[in-house]
Structure formats: structure tokens, C-alpha cells
Design an enzyme around this catalytic site. Sequence first.
Site, PDB file in Angstrom:
ATOM      1  N   ARG A  33       0.901  -1.066  -0.178  1.00  0.00           N
ATOM      2  CA  ARG A  33       0.005   0.157   0.031  1.00  0.00           C
ATOM      3  C   ARG A  33       1.163   1.266   0.105  1.00  0.00           C
ATOM      4  NH1 ARG A  33       0.648  -2.646   4.334  1.00  0.00           N
ATOM      5  NH2 ARG A  33      -0.722  -4.204   3.372  1.00  0.00           N
ATOM      6  N   GLY A  44      -3.059  -4.752  11.514  1.00  0.00           N
ATOM      7  CA  GLY A  44      -4.228  -5.373  11.088  1.00  0.00           C
ATOM      8  C   GLY A  44      -5.129  -6.128  12.067  1.00  0.00           C
ATOM      9  N   ASN A  55       8.543 -14.038  17.441  1.00  0.00           N
ATOM     10  CA  ASN A  55       7.769 -14.065  16.172  1.00  0.00           C
ATOM     11  C   ASN A  55       6.758 -15.152  16.440  1.00  0.00           C
ATOM     12  OD1 ASN A  55       9.640 -12.451  15.024  1.00  0.00           O
ATOM     13  ND2 ASN A  55       9.578 -13.429  12.981  1.00  0.00           N
ATOM     14  N   ASP A  69       8.982  -3.284   8.636  1.00  0.00           N
ATOM     15  CA  ASP A  69       7.801  -2.835   8.949  1.00  0.00           C
ATOM     16  C   ASP A  69       7.645  -2.991  10.435  1.00  0.00           C
ATOM     17  OD1 ASP A  69       7.478  -5.517   9.110  1.00  0.00           O
ATOM     18  OD2 ASP A  69       5.943  -5.720   7.411  1.00  0.00           O
ATOM     19  N   THR A  70       8.220  -3.942  11.163  1.00  0.00           N
ATOM     20  CA  THR A  70       7.868  -4.067  12.470  1.00  0.00           C
ATOM     21  C   THR A  70       8.375  -2.877  13.274  1.00  0.00           C
ATOM     22  OG1 THR A  70       7.756  -6.575  12.331  1.00  0.00           O
ATOM     23  CG2 THR A  70       7.889  -5.631  14.643  1.00  0.00           C
TER      24      THR A  70
END
Length: 478
Positions: free
Chosen positions: A15, A398, A292, A233-234
Site C-alpha cells: 500500500r 491489522g 515471532n 515494517d515491525t
Amino acid sequence: MKSYAAVDLGASSGRVMVGRVGPDSLELSEAHRFPNRPVRLAEGLRWDILALYGGVLDGLRAAGRVDSVGIDSWAVDYGLLDADGALLGNPVHYRDARTEGIAEKVWASVPAGELYAATGLQYAPFNTLYQLVAARSTAQLAQARRLLLVPDLISYWLTGEQGTELTNASTTQLIDPRTRTWSYDVAGRLGVDLGLFAPLRQPGDPAGVLRPEVLEETGLTGPVPVTAVGSHDTASAVAAVPAGGERFAYICTGTWSLAGLELTAPVLTEESRAANFTNELGLDGTVRYLRNIMGLWLLQECERAWGEPDLGTLLREAGGVPALRSVVDAGDEAFLAPGRMPERIAEACRASGQPVPVTRAEVTRCILDSLALAHRRAVEDAQRLADHPADVVYVVGGGTRNTLLCQLTADACGLPVVAGATEAAALGNVLVQARAHGLVGDLPAMRALLTRTQPLTRYTPRGDAARWREAEARLAAR
């Protein structure tokens, strides 16, 4: 107010978001969203990196005038460039099978305990280090003159300049988290050429300007700078945790769940290694101490197998299924590969002597209970191993849209959950750009702006904690 384009590439979609930032305002809107569909070739699973880059260009065109661009993506994967700067084939997907059995070869040269003490990174079969060892004898690696992690590759195509952003570099298992630079000893013992990597960049560093060809393709008017952000991204998502103070845990939810603490120094003990915690680098000298967990990948794969049913209906039906009837280990490598996820979950329940989920609602409830249980274990273990208590759990990403998962996480952890910053990675990306251009202050100031401007939902723990302890014991007895 100024506008910043956040290119946020996830494992299932990409995105381009536009953030408008002012002294007391933060607005985020979506310019363009596009799928990220890996391709299985004869040689294995590959990322369609050119399609992703095309999506980025489309997104920048849709974004319109912006004051800067920042790029973040998933970790560990990379592209190789030849001496002319041309890409040598599509990047290998971290779920590809090429790293099977590689860890044992690595540990023969650098024992697992020594590797953890040097890099602080949890064992995951797809870490960049294992990928490079797996590729050691390939013609492609022999021909390579540069290695760029995925967000750095996109940045290079946009600007023509090369760099290696630090937060993402820390996921390669080639960085020393104490010195925040390369671990030359580990690389040397394993024959990894660190000269393949471009110079390290910090979040907030300038990363070039859009090339004239990119300006023409996107219709933007230059100069448009590209700013290095927390390109893992984390790292960007954790920067967007709307926390005050230090006594908090976080869970970044999406395809993966990343659950842990923000620390000022790594935890490199043998006990931490045995618990499979990782020490990845964050903004302003911080360490992302986390585990994780397989995350909503489990549900996404089931949805794909079921023909993409309506998720809202599925979650409502799952809410009516008895809690903790069956649970699986959401960190089990058995669930890493795609395909047959409902059957594999049923098989795991059968093998552990638990009731086998049959309906879609039962499978969904099993997944959500299992994720909440994994969140509980990670939050409790992190506090104990780091000697760092938490009074609240922040859920970003999300998974904040999944109200059942958020409530189950509060119930399992026995702590209040504050859920918000659904597009956490994009928000963190935007805020680092804004800070680099003088619009916001330090990390606490960034988080204070998030708290004032983003909708947050609080979930209070409910039910009997003993039921979660019993479910945990059930898994441990497998």
C-alpha cells in the site's frame, strides 16, 4: 501541514499511504493498495518484485504532491545486483524450502549459543544468514556485487542511491545489537562477504531524491526526497505504539504476530535464546525484544482454502464456539508453509488428543484461542527474561480490527489491551519522515501525537485465568 508518502509492503499486500502531519494533527489516507502474490517457479518460491515496484509507482502517482517518501517492508529477504546495478533474478521468498537443514550447517561452524550471544537473533529458518549460506554455491551469488534488502532495493530503483537501513539489517543475523553495526566475526566464520551490503543508514537519514524517470512516471514535481525510515515494517509499527511511559508490552498483529517489549539494551542470555526471543533494533537506540508468532497467517490460509468467506460472519460464528476447546502451538514451524491449513490444524489437534475442530467456526476459534495463548506466553516470558514489568498490552496493526482476538488477548494475558493504530507501520513510517523534517520531536512526542489523534479501544480482562493456564499446560504436555 506537510504530506508524506509511506510505502508499506506487507507479505500479502502493498500500500501507499499519505500522512498529513501538523503540530497537533496526524491524518492518514490510502492512496493505493495492491496485492503481493508470490510466484512458484521450477526453482522455488519467488517474490514478484517488479509487480510490487509497479504498485509503488502507481501509488505515488495516486498520492499526488508529497514532501517526502519512506519505504518499509517485511524483513530478511533481498535482491542481488550485478556490477551494472541490474537485478539478478526475482528475490527468493522466505517461505521457500532452500534453507531446510541449513541451520545445522551454520551451527557446525558457529554453535547456536555463540551465534545468539553475538547477534541476539532468534532462530528462524529463513533468517538472511541462513539464506546466504544456502545460496553460497549458486552462480547468482557468485555474480552478485551488491545485496539490497527489499525496502532498500525499492529505494534504489526510486533514487539510484544504495544503502542498508539499520532496523532491517538487524534481522539478517549479521548485526551485533550491542554495537549496532556488523558482526564481522560471525560473517567471517561463515564466509559471508559483508562487502555485498551497502553502507548502513539510520532511520531519518536522507536516502536520495526521486530520479527524473520516476518523476515523469508518477507525475510528481521534484525534487522529492526519499527518507530512510524504520524500513523493517515491525520497527515502524513499534514506533507507532501509542504508549506513555515504559511499562508496556506490544503485539504487532498481521500475517505475523510480533509480541514483546521495548528495551534499552539487548537480552543475550542462554535462557533468552532457549525461549526463542529476538533482539532487533528500533528507533533511538531501542531494542525490540520480541518473539515471532505465526499470526493471522493461520486464518488467512484457512480463508483462502475456504474460498474467501465473509470474515465478519466467520468471527461472529467463532464467538459462539466454546472457548479453549482445542489449541495448537501458533509458533510451530509446521504451519510455516502455505496450503491445507484447515487440515493441518485438525491434524495437530488430533495428534495432541484434543477434540478435532470440524466446522469453519470451530477451526477459526481454535486459531484465535491459540494466538491469544501464544500472545500470553510471549508477554509473560518477555517480562521474566528481561526483568521488565508491563502494566498494559498495546495491540497495533491489522489485528486491531479483530475484536474477538483483542478481547481474547486481554483475557489470556490478564492485562488491559489497548488496540489502535491499525496502519501502524505506515503511521510510524510517516512520523519518522515528519521528525526528519522537523515537524515532530522525539519518540515519546511521536507517541503522544498518536495517542491524541488516533482512535483507541480498550479491552478489560475477563473470565478465569486458570482456564488459560490449563490450556497452556495442555500444549506443554504434547
